[in-house]
Design a protein around this motif. Sequence first.
Motif, mmCIF file in Angstrom:
data_model
loop_
_atom_site.group_PDB
_atom_site.id
_atom_site.type_symbol
_atom_site.label_atom_id
_atom_site.label_comp_id
_atom_site.label_asym_id
_atom_site.label_seq_id
_atom_site.Cartn_x
_atom_site.Cartn_y
_atom_site.Cartn_z
ATOM 1 N N GLY A 128 16.744 -11.215 10.066
ATOM 2 C CA GLY A 128 17.137 -9.886 10.514
ATOM 3 C C GLY A 128 17.306 -8.890 9.387
ATOM 4 O O GLY A 128 17.100 -7.690 9.581
ATOM 5 N N GLU A 129 17.665 -9.364 8.194
ATOM 6 C CA GLU A 129 17.883 -8.470 7.060
ATOM 7 C C GLU A 129 16.579 -7.879 6.530
ATOM 8 O O GLU A 129 16.601 -6.889 5.803
ATOM 9 N N LYS A 130 15.463 -8.496 6.865
ATOM 10 C CA LYS A 130 14.170 -8.036 6.357
ATOM 11 C C LYS A 130 13.436 -7.132 7.341
ATOM 12 O O LYS A 130 12.390 -6.571 7.010
ATOM 13 N N LEU A 131 13.967 -6.986 8.550
ATOM 14 C CA LEU A 131 13.285 -6.197 9.567
ATOM 15 C C LEU A 131 13.615 -4.715 9.436
ATOM 16 O O LEU A 131 14.717 -4.345 9.036
ATOM 17 N N PRO A 132 12.665 -3.842 9.810
ATOM 18 C CA PRO A 132 12.971 -2.405 9.819
ATOM 19 C C PRO A 132 13.962 -2.075 10.917
ATOM 20 O O PRO A 132 14.146 -2.837 11.878
ATOM 21 N N LEU A 133 14.584 -0.914 10.800
ATOM 22 C CA LEU A 133 15.643 -0.516 11.716
ATOM 23 C C LEU A 133 15.202 -0.540 13.171
ATOM 24 O O LEU A 133 15.920 -1.041 14.038
ATOM 25 N N PHE A 134 14.017 0.003 13.476
ATOM 26 C CA PHE A 134 13.607 0.089 14.875
ATOM 27 C C PHE A 134 13.423 -1.292 15.491
ATOM 28 O O PHE A 134 13.678 -1.483 16.682
ATOM 29 N N GLU B 131 -7.915 11.852 -3.785
ATOM 30 C CA GLU B 131 -9.255 11.514 -3.291
ATOM 31 C C GLU B 131 -9.638 10.078 -3.635
ATOM 32 O O GLU B 131 -10.450 9.456 -2.939
ATOM 33 N N THR B 132 -9.047 9.520 -4.693
ATOM 34 C CA THR B 132 -9.467 8.192 -5.159
ATOM 35 C C THR B 132 -8.356 7.142 -5.109
ATOM 36 O O THR B 132 -8.589 5.984 -5.444
ATOM 37 N N ILE B 133 -7.143 7.537 -4.706
ATOM 38 C CA ILE B 133 -6.020 6.593 -4.673
ATOM 39 C C ILE B 133 -5.389 6.591 -3.284
ATOM 40 O O ILE B 133 -5.058 7.647 -2.731
ATOM 41 N N ALA B 134 -5.234 5.392 -2.730
ATOM 42 C CA ALA B 134 -4.560 5.228 -1.449
ATOM 43 C C ALA B 134 -3.371 4.292 -1.638
ATOM 44 O O ALA B 134 -3.360 3.459 -2.561
ATOM 45 N N VAL B 135 -2.370 4.457 -0.787
ATOM 46 C CA VAL B 135 -1.212 3.573 -0.838
ATOM 47 C C VAL B 135 -1.005 2.932 0.530
ATOM 48 O O VAL B 135 -1.309 3.524 1.568
ATOM 49 N N GLU B 136 -0.506 1.710 0.508
ATOM 50 C CA GLU B 136 -0.099 1.018 1.725
ATOM 51 C C GLU B 136 1.414 0.861 1.676
ATOM 52 O O GLU B 136 1.954 0.307 0.718
ATOM 53 N N MET B 137 2.095 1.346 2.725
ATOM 54 C CA MET B 137 3.550 1.333 2.759
ATOM 55 C C MET B 137 4.065 0.159 3.584
ATOM 56 O O MET B 137 3.352 -0.397 4.424
ATOM 57 N N GLN B 138 5.311 -0.217 3.337
ATOM 58 C CA GLN B 138 6.027 -1.150 4.198
ATOM 59 C C GLN B 138 7.292 -0.455 4.685
ATOM 60 O O GLN B 138 7.790 0.470 4.047
ATOM 61 N N ASN C 234 9.184 0.646 -1.347
ATOM 62 C CA ASN C 234 8.456 0.399 -0.108
ATOM 63 C C ASN C 234 6.981 0.751 -0.165
ATOM 64 O O ASN C 234 6.313 0.781 0.868
ATOM 65 N N ILE C 235 6.468 1.004 -1.364
ATOM 66 C CA ILE C 235 5.020 1.038 -1.545
ATOM 67 C C ILE C 235 4.585 -0.406 -1.767
ATOM 68 O O ILE C 235 5.021 -1.060 -2.702
ATOM 69 N N LYS C 236 3.772 -0.897 -0.874
ATOM 70 C CA LYS C 236 3.351 -2.294 -0.944
ATOM 71 C C LYS C 236 2.149 -2.478 -1.862
ATOM 72 O O LYS C 236 2.147 -3.356 -2.738
ATOM 73 N N THR C 237 1.131 -1.648 -1.671
ATOM 74 C CA THR C 237 -0.132 -1.814 -2.406
ATOM 75 C C THR C 237 -0.700 -0.454 -2.773
ATOM 76 O O THR C 237 -0.567 0.506 -2.009
ATOM 77 N N ILE C 238 -1.309 -0.388 -3.944
ATOM 78 C CA ILE C 238 -2.061 0.793 -4.354
ATOM 79 C C ILE C 238 -3.540 0.404 -4.430
ATOM 80 O O ILE C 238 -3.890 -0.621 -5.029
ATOM 81 N N TYR C 239 -4.391 1.240 -3.818
ATOM 82 C CA TYR C 239 -5.828 1.000 -3.837
ATOM 83 C C TYR C 239 -6.513 2.099 -4.645
ATOM 84 O O TYR C 239 -6.308 3.287 -4.376
ATOM 85 N N THR C 240 -7.292 1.707 -5.630
ATOM 86 C CA THR C 240 -8.134 2.646 -6.371
ATOM 87 C C THR C 240 -9.589 2.242 -6.136
ATOM 88 O O THR C 240 -9.878 1.250 -5.463
ATOM 89 N N GLU C 241 -10.502 3.005 -6.721
ATOM 90 C CA GLU C 241 -11.919 2.671 -6.557
ATOM 91 C C GLU C 241 -12.276 1.377 -7.272
ATOM 92 O O GLU C 241 -13.252 0.717 -6.933
ATOM 93 N N GLU C 242 -11.462 1.011 -8.266
ATOM 94 C CA GLU C 242 -11.781 -0.170 -9.079
ATOM 95 C C GLU C 242 -10.955 -1.405 -8.735
ATOM 96 O O GLU C 242 -11.406 -2.530 -8.932
ATOM 97 N N GLU C 243 -9.725 -1.222 -8.220
ATOM 98 C CA GLU C 243 -8.849 -2.386 -8.060
ATOM 99 C C GLU C 243 -7.818 -2.191 -6.963
ATOM 100 O O GLU C 243 -7.582 -1.079 -6.484
ATOM 101 N N THR C 244 -7.212 -3.323 -6.589
ATOM 102 C CA THR C 244 -6.100 -3.359 -5.646
ATOM 103 C C THR C 244 -4.871 -3.844 -6.414
ATOM 104 O O THR C 244 -4.897 -4.909 -7.026
ATOM 105 N N ILE C 245 -3.796 -3.059 -6.372
ATOM 106 C CA ILE C 245 -2.620 -3.333 -7.199
ATOM 107 C C ILE C 245 -1.426 -3.666 -6.320
ATOM 108 O O ILE C 245 -1.072 -2.908 -5.404
#
Length: 233
Positions: free
Chosen positions: A65-71, A127-134, A160-171
């Motif tokens: 339960g401690e790891k779940l989002p509020l909703f 334009e070249t960087i995307a983020v995946e949130m949690q 709460n940024i899980k992953t960063i995506y660039t044209e070259e790599e996934t971080i």
Amino acid sequence: MALPQIDVQTFKLNVSSMDKEFKFRPFLVKEEKLLVMANESSDSKDMLTTAQQIITNCSFGKLNGEKLPLFDVQKIFLDIRSQSVGNIIELNANCGDCDAKADIFLDLDEVEVKTVDNHKATFNITETIAVEMQYPTVEEVHDLIQATEEIDVYIVAANNIKTIYTEEETIDFQSNPPEERVEWIENLTPENFKGIKDFFETMPQLYHTLNFVCKECGKDNYLVIDGYENFFV
């Protein structure tokens, strides 16, 4: 002689953030005692902590339960409550016109998680960087609501940024030290940060409207139940 064990009926609930079903049991007397103590404290944070513990217990430890989002915490708790002691709760409200008290009834089975159509967990900040949130935990939502300085928001965002995506790599963003994550956030432009801010502002939430007619003056009224403070009725 061993005491007899009482079989408890189980049921399945969907966890919105995971889009997956888990098996639950109703809460027992030991959990009901926790709820009584939380209610007596009149502290919404105590109630949320208790709800988290009940979710962990009633999912047979399959969910933390401690790891779940509020909703998710709110919705699962209300569903467990519905299965345990009934789906109807009596509430008190005041008429908006004559201020007369009214007894109204909330059907927990009608409460749903509301999602904004344009809400996205993965999006471009350039334009070249995307983020995946949690989704932030209950504790982090509390910190956001109670924040008195802008830096608090940036810390929650950095957590709460899980992953960063660039044209070259996934971080894997969370594999970096906390101070480096915050520094990265601080070096974004306001335009870059807007997508992250929008993510938090449009997160799914429980929102329910109860319509009622005042018995004293006959006027139509409604009661909105939402947010961090008042959904654990």
